[in-house]
Motif scaffolding. Structure first.
Motif, PDB file in Angstrom:
ATOM      1  N   GLY A 209       0.794  -1.224   0.000  1.00 26.91           N
ATOM      2  CA  GLY A 209       0.000   0.000   0.000  1.00 26.91           C
ATOM      3  C   GLY A 209       0.825   1.271   0.000  1.00 26.91           C
ATOM      4  O   GLY A 209       0.293   2.363  -0.186  1.00 26.91           O
ATOM      5  N   SER A 210       2.145   1.148   0.190  1.00 28.89           N
ATOM      6  CA  SER A 210       2.998   2.335   0.179  1.00 28.89           C
ATOM      7  C   SER A 210       3.190   2.822  -1.254  1.00 28.89           C
ATOM      8  O   SER A 210       3.568   2.050  -2.134  1.00 28.89           O
ATOM      9  N   LYS A 211       2.944   4.102  -1.477  1.00 27.25           N
ATOM     10  CA  LYS A 211       3.069   4.667  -2.827  1.00 27.25           C
ATOM     11  C   LYS A 211       4.517   4.669  -3.306  1.00 27.25           C
ATOM     12  O   LYS A 211       4.792   4.559  -4.498  1.00 27.25           O
ATOM     13  N   SER A 212       5.444   4.807  -2.356  1.00 26.55           N
ATOM     14  CA  SER A 212       6.856   4.919  -2.737  1.00 26.55           C
ATOM     15  C   SER A 212       7.556   3.571  -2.822  1.00 26.55           C
ATOM     16  O   SER A 212       8.737   3.505  -3.146  1.00 26.55           O
ATOM     17  N   SER A 213       6.859   2.473  -2.506  1.00 28.52           N
ATOM     18  CA  SER A 213       7.473   1.145  -2.605  1.00 28.52           C
ATOM     19  C   SER A 213       6.479   0.181  -3.256  1.00 28.52           C
ATOM     20  O   SER A 213       5.719  -0.500  -2.572  1.00 28.52           O
ATOM     21  N   PRO A 214       6.459   0.135  -4.588  1.00 31.93           N
ATOM     22  CA  PRO A 214       5.469  -0.677  -5.307  1.00 31.93           C
ATOM     23  C   PRO A 214       5.638  -2.183  -5.116  1.00 31.93           C
ATOM     24  O   PRO A 214       4.695  -2.935  -5.310  1.00 31.93           O
ATOM     25  N   THR A 215       6.853  -2.635  -4.709  1.00 28.54           N
ATOM     26  CA  THR A 215       7.071  -4.064  -4.496  1.00 28.54           C
ATOM     27  C   THR A 215       6.334  -4.531  -3.246  1.00 28.54           C
ATOM     28  O   THR A 215       6.508  -3.969  -2.171  1.00 28.54           O
ATOM     29  N   ALA A 216       5.505  -5.571  -3.398  1.00 33.42           N
ATOM     30  CA  ALA A 216       4.747  -6.094  -2.256  1.00 33.42           C
ATOM     31  C   ALA A 216       5.335  -7.429  -1.814  1.00 33.42           C
ATOM     32  O   ALA A 216       5.550  -8.328  -2.631  1.00 33.42           O
ATOM     33  N   HIS A 217       5.620  -7.554  -0.537  1.00 32.45           N
ATOM     34  CA  HIS A 217       6.157  -8.789   0.034  1.00 32.45           C
ATOM     35  C   HIS A 217       5.059  -9.485   0.838  1.00 32.45           C
ATOM     36  O   HIS A 217       4.136  -8.848   1.345  1.00 32.45           O
ATOM     37  N   ASP A 218       5.195 -10.794   0.974  1.00 31.03           N
ATOM     38  CA  ASP A 218       4.231 -11.572   1.749  1.00 31.03           C
ATOM     39  C   ASP A 218       4.831 -11.975   3.091  1.00 31.03           C
ATOM     40  O   ASP A 218       6.019 -12.280   3.191  1.00 31.03           O
ATOM     41  N   GLY A 219       3.992 -11.991   4.112  1.00 34.13           N
ATOM     42  CA  GLY A 219       4.425 -12.445   5.425  1.00 34.13           C
ATOM     43  C   GLY A 219       5.313 -11.439   6.139  1.00 34.13           C
ATOM     44  O   GLY A 219       5.601 -10.361   5.627  1.00 34.13           O
ATOM     45  N   PRO A 220       5.757 -11.778   7.350  1.00 33.30           N
ATOM     46  CA  PRO A 220       6.593 -10.874   8.140  1.00 33.30           C
ATOM     47  C   PRO A 220       8.035 -10.853   7.644  1.00 33.30           C
ATOM     48  O   PRO A 220       8.423 -11.649   6.779  1.00 33.30           O
ATOM     49  N   ASP A 221       8.834  -9.954   8.186  1.00 33.31           N
ATOM     50  CA  ASP A 221      10.246  -9.794   7.824  1.00 33.31           C
ATOM     51  C   ASP A 221      11.073 -10.843   8.588  1.00 33.31           C
ATOM     52  O   ASP A 221      11.485 -10.629   9.722  1.00 33.31           O
ATOM     53  N   HIS A 222      11.314 -11.986   7.942  1.00 30.42           N
ATOM     54  CA  HIS A 222      11.983 -13.097   8.616  1.00 30.42           C
ATOM     55  C   HIS A 222      13.442 -12.791   8.939  1.00 30.42           C
ATOM     56  O   HIS A 222      13.982 -13.305   9.929  1.00 30.42           O
ATOM     57  N   GLY A 223      14.105 -11.968   8.131  1.00 33.17           N
ATOM     58  CA  GLY A 223      15.477 -11.582   8.438  1.00 33.17           C
ATOM     59  C   GLY A 223      15.558 -10.765   9.715  1.00 33.17           C
ATOM     60  O   GLY A 223      16.465 -10.959  10.541  1.00 33.17           O
ATOM     61  N   TYR A 224      14.600  -9.858   9.894  1.00 37.13           N
ATOM     62  CA  TYR A 224      14.533  -9.038  11.105  1.00 37.13           C
ATOM     63  C   TYR A 224      14.230  -9.926  12.315  1.00 37.13           C
ATOM     64  O   TYR A 224      14.839  -9.784  13.384  1.00 37.13           O
ATOM     65  N   ILE A 225      13.289 -10.843  12.134  1.00 35.11           N
ATOM     66  CA  ILE A 225      12.917 -11.757  13.216  1.00 35.11           C
ATOM     67  C   ILE A 225      14.107 -12.617  13.631  1.00 35.11           C
ATOM     68  O   ILE A 225      14.343 -12.840  14.822  1.00 35.11           O
ATOM     69  N   PHE A 226      14.884 -13.093  12.652  1.00 34.77           N
ATOM     70  CA  PHE A 226      16.083 -13.888  12.917  1.00 34.77           C
ATOM     71  C   PHE A 226      17.056 -13.104  13.797  1.00 34.77           C
ATOM     72  O   PHE A 226      17.611 -13.630  14.772  1.00 34.77           O
ATOM     73  N   GLY A 227      17.252 -11.822  13.476  1.00 31.72           N
ATOM     74  CA  GLY A 227      18.150 -10.974  14.271  1.00 31.72           C
ATOM     75  C   GLY A 227      17.650 -10.759  15.685  1.00 31.72           C
ATOM     76  O   GLY A 227      18.422 -10.829  16.650  1.00 31.72           O
ATOM     77  N   LEU A 228      16.351 -10.522  15.829  1.00 34.31           N
ATOM     78  CA  LEU A 228      15.777 -10.320  17.162  1.00 34.31           C
ATOM     79  C   LEU A 228      15.893 -11.583  18.010  1.00 34.31           C
ATOM     80  O   LEU A 228      16.237 -11.529  19.193  1.00 34.31           O
ATOM     81  N   GLU A 229      15.624 -12.726  17.404  1.00 32.74           N
ATOM     82  CA  GLU A 229      15.704 -13.988  18.149  1.00 32.74           C
ATOM     83  C   GLU A 229      17.123 -14.243  18.647  1.00 32.74           C
ATOM     84  O   GLU A 229      17.322 -14.669  19.795  1.00 32.74           O
ATOM     85  N   ASN A 230      18.113 -13.983  17.803  1.00 33.35           N
ATOM     86  CA  ASN A 230      19.502 -14.185  18.218  1.00 33.35           C
ATOM     87  C   ASN A 230      19.928 -13.185  19.287  1.00 33.35           C
ATOM     88  O   ASN A 230      20.658 -13.536  20.222  1.00 33.35           O
ATOM     89  N   LEU A 231      19.469 -11.944  19.149  1.00 29.35           N
ATOM     90  CA  LEU A 231      19.797 -10.923  20.139  1.00 29.35           C
ATOM     91  C   LEU A 231      19.232 -11.301  21.506  1.00 29.35           C
ATOM     92  O   LEU A 231      19.919 -11.202  22.533  1.00 29.35           O
ATOM     93  N   ILE A 232      17.995 -11.748  21.526  1.00 26.96           N
ATOM     94  CA  ILE A 232      17.358 -12.180  22.773  1.00 26.96           C
ATOM     95  C   ILE A 232      18.110 -13.364  23.383  1.00 26.96           C
ATOM     96  O   ILE A 232      18.359 -13.411  24.589  1.00 26.96           O
ATOM     97  N   LYS A 233      18.501 -14.308  22.531  1.00 27.18           N
ATOM     98  CA  LYS A 233      19.212 -15.494  23.002  1.00 27.18           C
ATOM     99  C   LYS A 233      20.555 -15.122  23.645  1.00 27.18           C
ATOM    100  O   LYS A 233      20.922 -15.640  24.705  1.00 27.18           O
ATOM    101  N   ILE A 234      21.281 -14.194  23.016  1.00 27.74           N
ATOM    102  CA  ILE A 234      22.577 -13.759  23.559  1.00 27.74           C
ATOM    103  C   ILE A 234      22.391 -13.068  24.914  1.00 27.74           C
ATOM    104  O   ILE A 234      23.145 -13.316  25.868  1.00 27.74           O
ATOM    105  N   LEU A 235      21.375 -12.219  25.017  1.00 32.36           N
ATOM    106  CA  LEU A 235      21.107 -11.520  26.276  1.00 32.36           C
ATOM    107  C   LEU A 235      20.669 -12.504  27.365  1.00 32.36           C
ATOM    108  O   LEU A 235      21.036 -12.357  28.535  1.00 32.36           O
ATOM    109  N   GLN A 236      19.879 -13.499  26.996  1.00 32.65           N
ATOM    110  CA  GLN A 236      19.473 -14.526  27.972  1.00 32.65           C
ATOM    111  C   GLN A 236      20.682 -15.306  28.478  1.00 32.65           C
ATOM    112  O   GLN A 236      20.767 -15.620  29.679  1.00 32.65           O
TER     113      GLN A 236
END
Length: 374
Positions: free
Chosen positions: A341-368
């Motif tokens: 729906g963004s006018k400035s980014s015509p490319t549409a992706h499906d599902g959540p940002d798995h690369g971002y999720i991968f980074g968050l999961e690893n960051l949480i694991k390191i802190l734990q």
């Protein structure tokens, strides 16, 4: 749409835009508009993101406060005039190198020792003759480095009196006396959908050669207050790119140590905030946060002992007397963020940002692991 009216500390007065002394990463200059507001050059894709920001994400992003027009001029002596124009144009404010030095000195509270030599070369911000980056126990020089580059670009590309549009955003570190800030580039991919083949190849190489590929996160900047010496210790993106996964873990531990001792009290609230963010990101279908950063923030001045329980339900505890907000986690930099729906980014992706999720999961694991003494 959020907050469209420009702010004005003084009605009808031009507002001096000062270098933001707590900028630890990025390449765009962040400027101080007032105590609670910073501004940055407007990018249409970032504006689109803030204007359509999902409600669940607002607690994890700076508050968007509107747009302001900015002038850049030079006087007969070559001094730059940089100002925001929320109202009429009388009362212009000029600044020189001496005034910028004073700005940096006055912008940090307490007895933080600051470097006032502004004639440092760009290379000195990065590494020494042996290729090693020294520990800088002064104010973070990265913001001034970005500020100079930005002013040079503006003055070389545009005529005087040209109006530049800037975004006004919440200053997320204003409530901290000694803001310790970690800037993390999140995700396994950093190039936007609009990147040229050359830029795409460059970003892919940076990710492959850093912890972006192995952990989904890399350090792009850091400042941490050393309570035992009264200085800030600073790192920049070039330091972060060289780190191995183990080096990343050691630097994360260093960030959470205001001197020689680990601030174990910070681990649980940071982990809780990251888990809450992870839950939100998993639900954001079509969003890709390419090249955005995640800030982890806490106050280097340790709070006095209190018997009051910590309220983890309130995402942003207010500062009252000697009880400062303990930690904060914020997403920033959305110039390459895409969503359906963004006018400035015509490319549409499906599902959540798995690369971002991968980074968050690893960051949480390191802190734990840090919390468990591993």
């Amino acid at each position: 749409m959020v907050g469209q009216s420009p702010l004005s500390p003084g009605e009808g007065r031009a507002v001096l835009l000062e270098p933001f002394v707590h900028q630890v990463g990025g390449h765009t200059s962040m400027l101080r508009y007032d105590e609670h507001t910073v501004c940055k050059p407007l990018v249409s894709q970032e504006l689109s993101f803030y204007e359509s920001l999902p409600w669940a994400m607002r607690q994890f992003t700076p508050q968007y406060k509107g747009i302001v027009s900015v002038h850049l001029k030079k006087d007969s002596l070559g001094n730059l005039i940089l100002m925001a124009s929320p109202g009429t144009e009388h009362g212009l404010v000029k600044w020189s190198h001496t005034q910028v030095t004073k700005t940096f000195r006055d912008s940090c509270s307490g007895k933080v020792l600051l470097r006032t030599d502004l004639q440092c070369h760009t290379d000195s911000l990065l590494e020494d003759a042996n290729g090693n980056q020294p520990e800088r126990k002064s104010y973070n020089p990265w913001g001034l480095h970005c500020h100079r580059q930005h002013l040079n670009r503006m003055s070389s590309k545009h005529n005087e009196n040209k109006l530049h549009q800037f975004l006004l955003l919440e200053n997320v570190v204003s409530k901290y006396s000694y803001p310790c800030i970690l800037d993390l580039k999140m995700g396994t991919r950093q190039h936007g959908d609009d990147a040229s083949e050359e830029k795409k190849a460059r970003h892919i190489k940076k990710c492959q050669q850093s912890t972006s590929a192995s952990l989904g996160v890399r350090i792009c900047g850091m400042q941490v207050y050393q309570a035992d010496s009264g200085h800030f210790l600073c790192r920049d993106k070039y330091y972060g790119r060289k780190l191995s996964p183990e080096g990343f873990r050691q630097t994360l531990r260093q960030f959470l140590s205001t001197g020689n001792q680990l601030r174990a009290d910070l681990l649980e609230p940071i982990i809780l905030r990251l888990k809450a963010l992870l839950s939100v990101i998993r639900k954001q279908s079509s969003y890709r946060f390419y090249s955005s950063s995640l800030l982890i923030i806490y106050d280097g001045q340790e709070p006095k002992e209190s018997s009051a329980p910590v309220d983890h339900q309130r995402p942003f505890p207010k500062t009252h007397g000697t009880n400062p907000a303990r930690v904060d986690v914020r997403m920033i930099d959305f110039a390459h963020t895409t969503f359906k729906g963004s006018k400035s980014s015509p490319t549409a992706h499906d599902g959540p940002d798995h690369g971002y999720i991968f980074g968050l999961e690893n960051l949480i694991k390191i802190l734990q692991n840090l919390a468990e003494g591993k």
